[in-house]
Scaffold this active site. Structure first.
Site, PDB file in Angstrom:
ATOM      1  N   GLU A  53       0.749  -1.286  -0.072  1.00 14.78           N
ATOM      2  CA  GLU A  53      -0.015   0.205   0.445  1.00 14.78           C
ATOM      3  C   GLU A  53       1.006   1.274  -0.290  1.00 14.78           C
ATOM      4  O   GLU A  53       1.885   0.866   0.976  1.00 14.78           O
ATOM      5  CB  GLU A  53      -0.906   0.250   1.319  1.00 14.78           C
ATOM      6  CG  GLU A  53      -2.329   1.216   1.640  1.00 14.78           C
ATOM      7  CD  GLU A  53      -2.235   1.387   2.751  1.00 14.78           C
ATOM      8  OE1 GLU A  53      -2.071   0.712   3.810  1.00 14.78           O
ATOM      9  OE2 GLU A  53      -3.358   1.477   2.447  1.00 14.78           O
ATOM     10  N   HIS A 109       2.897   4.377   1.040  1.00 16.31           N
ATOM     11  CA  HIS A 109       3.287   5.322   2.412  1.00 16.31           C
ATOM     12  C   HIS A 109       3.047   6.401   1.596  1.00 16.31           C
ATOM     13  O   HIS A 109       4.486   7.369   2.630  1.00 16.31           O
ATOM     14  CB  HIS A 109       4.057   4.747   3.638  1.00 16.31           C
ATOM     15  CG  HIS A 109       2.513   3.392   4.052  1.00 16.31           C
ATOM     16  ND1 HIS A 109       2.258   2.574   3.135  1.00 16.31           N
ATOM     17  CD2 HIS A 109       2.444   3.724   5.131  1.00 16.31           C
ATOM     18  CE1 HIS A 109       1.567   1.487   4.344  1.00 16.31           C
ATOM     19  NE2 HIS A 109       1.651   2.742   5.137  1.00 16.31           N
ATOM     20  N   ASP A 142       3.859  -1.887   5.913  1.00 20.05           N
ATOM     21  CA  ASP A 142       2.476  -2.510   6.224  1.00 20.05           C
ATOM     22  C   ASP A 142       3.206  -3.688   6.374  1.00 20.05           C
ATOM     23  O   ASP A 142       1.922  -4.942   7.605  1.00 20.05           O
ATOM     24  CB  ASP A 142       1.002  -2.084   6.293  1.00 20.05           C
ATOM     25  CG  ASP A 142       0.804  -0.999   6.051  1.00 20.05           C
ATOM     26  OD1 ASP A 142       1.482  -0.087   6.787  1.00 20.05           O
ATOM     27  OD2 ASP A 142      -0.767  -0.856   5.656  1.00 20.05           O
ATOM     28  N   HIS A 189      -1.807  -3.140   8.824  1.00 24.84           N
ATOM     29  CA  HIS A 189      -2.926  -2.923   8.007  1.00 24.84           C
ATOM     30  C   HIS A 189      -4.569  -2.997   8.504  1.00 24.84           C
ATOM     31  O   HIS A 189      -4.737  -3.973   8.846  1.00 24.84           O
ATOM     32  CB  HIS A 189      -2.534  -3.168   6.644  1.00 24.84           C
ATOM     33  CG  HIS A 189      -3.446  -2.941   5.578  1.00 24.84           C
ATOM     34  ND1 HIS A 189      -3.116  -1.883   5.586  1.00 24.84           N
ATOM     35  CD2 HIS A 189      -4.429  -3.599   4.376  1.00 24.84           C
ATOM     36  CE1 HIS A 189      -4.064  -1.558   3.886  1.00 24.84           C
ATOM     37  NE2 HIS A 189      -4.818  -2.760   4.158  1.00 24.84           N
ATOM     38  N   GLU A 196      -7.570  -2.772   7.421  1.00 17.72           N
ATOM     39  CA  GLU A 196      -8.289  -2.933   6.270  1.00 17.72           C
ATOM     40  C   GLU A 196      -8.466  -4.171   6.706  1.00 17.72           C
ATOM     41  O   GLU A 196      -9.567  -4.629   6.449  1.00 17.72           O
ATOM     42  CB  GLU A 196      -7.710  -2.178   4.946  1.00 17.72           C
ATOM     43  CG  GLU A 196      -8.483  -0.414   5.235  1.00 17.72           C
ATOM     44  CD  GLU A 196      -7.505  -0.123   5.531  1.00 17.72           C
ATOM     45  OE1 GLU A 196      -6.467  -0.347   5.684  1.00 17.72           O
ATOM     46  OE2 GLU A 196      -7.208   0.615   4.662  1.00 17.72           O
ATOM     47  N   HIS A 244      -2.625   7.220   8.519  1.00 17.58           N
ATOM     48  CA  HIS A 244      -2.231   6.514   7.287  1.00 17.58           C
ATOM     49  C   HIS A 244      -0.966   7.283   6.915  1.00 17.58           C
ATOM     50  O   HIS A 244      -0.491   8.188   6.616  1.00 17.58           O
ATOM     51  CB  HIS A 244      -2.704   6.169   6.249  1.00 17.58           C
ATOM     52  CG  HIS A 244      -2.306   5.626   5.402  1.00 17.58           C
ATOM     53  ND1 HIS A 244      -1.981   4.235   5.541  1.00 17.58           N
ATOM     54  CD2 HIS A 244      -2.008   6.658   3.818  1.00 17.58           C
ATOM     55  CE1 HIS A 244      -0.847   4.097   4.212  1.00 17.58           C
ATOM     56  NE2 HIS A 244      -1.504   4.715   3.297  1.00 17.58           N
ATOM     57  N   GLU A 264       3.703   5.400  12.395  1.00 18.09           N
ATOM     58  CA  GLU A 264       4.447   4.884  10.864  1.00 18.09           C
ATOM     59  C   GLU A 264       5.464   5.684  10.921  1.00 18.09           C
ATOM     60  O   GLU A 264       6.688   4.723  10.632  1.00 18.09           O
ATOM     61  CB  GLU A 264       3.611   4.256   9.846  1.00 18.09           C
ATOM     62  CG  GLU A 264       2.414   3.734  10.180  1.00 18.09           C
ATOM     63  CD  GLU A 264       1.633   3.401   8.726  1.00 18.09           C
ATOM     64  OE1 GLU A 264       1.210   1.698   8.429  1.00 18.09           O
ATOM     65  OE2 GLU A 264       1.619   4.001   7.902  1.00 18.09           O
TER      66      GLU A 264
HETATM   67 ZN   LIG Z   1       0.583   1.655   7.270  1.00 14.11          ZN
END
Ligand SMILES: [Zn+2]
Length: 259
Positions: free
Chosen positions: A36, A38, A47, A122, A124, A179, A184
């Site tokens: 994903e 970032h 992630d 992650h 989701e 996010h 992170e």
């Molecule tokens: Zn992430």
């Protein structure tokens, strides 16, 4: 539990692996991530890297083994990951993730493993992991296996209120818009500084969304950076604090549940 030379299951020859898992006592930690975007300042596998490291630290503390992680996850959601339309973000359908997770749990159980920890990186993925766990436990029961136990956790849930106050002195924007932000980015600065380029980080206020969703999504709702809050206040020191606090929380959860 004897100390092994590696916490990673896939680095063991099979007899060593078999000796470790056959009696069902060794927890198998499975990192679950995603590919994903970032933001402009970090790579696509944040992630995966972060839960893998939390899993490694926890496995070393409790004598567990880290299974190869899931490098793909469920589709990025606009309000928590920027959205699945963004370049680089490469996701699985929910049914695929559920089926793959169930498969992997059943395979480790076939080898004798009975204790599992899904270390999610992650957001989701969350409900699909619950579904994979539920289906795996059901099939194990059909096979007469009734002593399997599976922990599901996301590392950020172990950040304490005291740590939040230190990490976000100007106010906490909430995990949903973290996010690619301070959390992170700080962890990546502590663990993989060579993969972070703060000169390319884009400073912007936390993303704001209406209290509903619309599909197809409106791409313009996502900040052009791809991050949902600014990584500007990230630091290696904050990353180290996060590593300590979350690892301690995860280890005590494992000790409590697998005592
Ligand atoms: Zn992430």
């Amino acid at each position: 539990m004897p100390r092994r030379r590696t916490a990673f299951a896939a680095e063991l020859p099979w007899p060593d692996y078999q000796a470790a898992v056959a009696d069902g006592e060794t927890p198998i930690l499975i990192p679950v991530g995603s590919m994903e975007q970032h933001g402009h300042h970090m790579p696509l596998h944040v992630d995966v890297l972060l839960p893998t490291e939390f899993a490694r630290r926890a496995a070393e503390a409790v004598g567990g083994l880290v299974a190869p992680g899931f490098s793909y996850g469920y589709k990025s959601h606009q309000k928590s990951g920027g959205g699945n339309h963004l370049p680089g973000t490469t996701s699985l359908d929910g049914a695929t993730l559920v089926a793959a997770l169930k498969n992997v749990i059943l395979e480790f159980a076939r080898h004798g493993a009975r204790r599992f920890v899904l270390v999610n990186g992650h957001y989701e993925n969350s409900w699909f992991l619950v579904e994979g766990i539920d289906l795996a436990l059901k099939e194990l029961r059909w096979d007469g296996v009734r002593d399997a136990k599976i922990l599901l956790l996301s590392y950020w849930d172990f950040v304490t209120p005291e740590a939040i106050a230190r990490l976000y002195p100007d106010g906490f924007p909430g995990w949903a818009v973290e996010h690619g932000g301070v959390l992170e980015t700080s962890l990546m600065l502590a663990l993989h500084p060579e993969l972070v380029d703060l000169d390319r980080a884009i400073d912007h206020p936390p993303a704001r969304f209406p209290p509903y969703e619309v599909y197809p999504i409106r791409p313009e709702w996502t900040p052009p950076s791809g991050t949902l809050s600014s990584p500007k206040n990230a630091s290696r020191q904050k990353g180290e604090l996060l590593l300590d606090v979350c690892t301690a929380g995860i280890v005590s959860a494992l000790r409590a549940e697998f005592a």
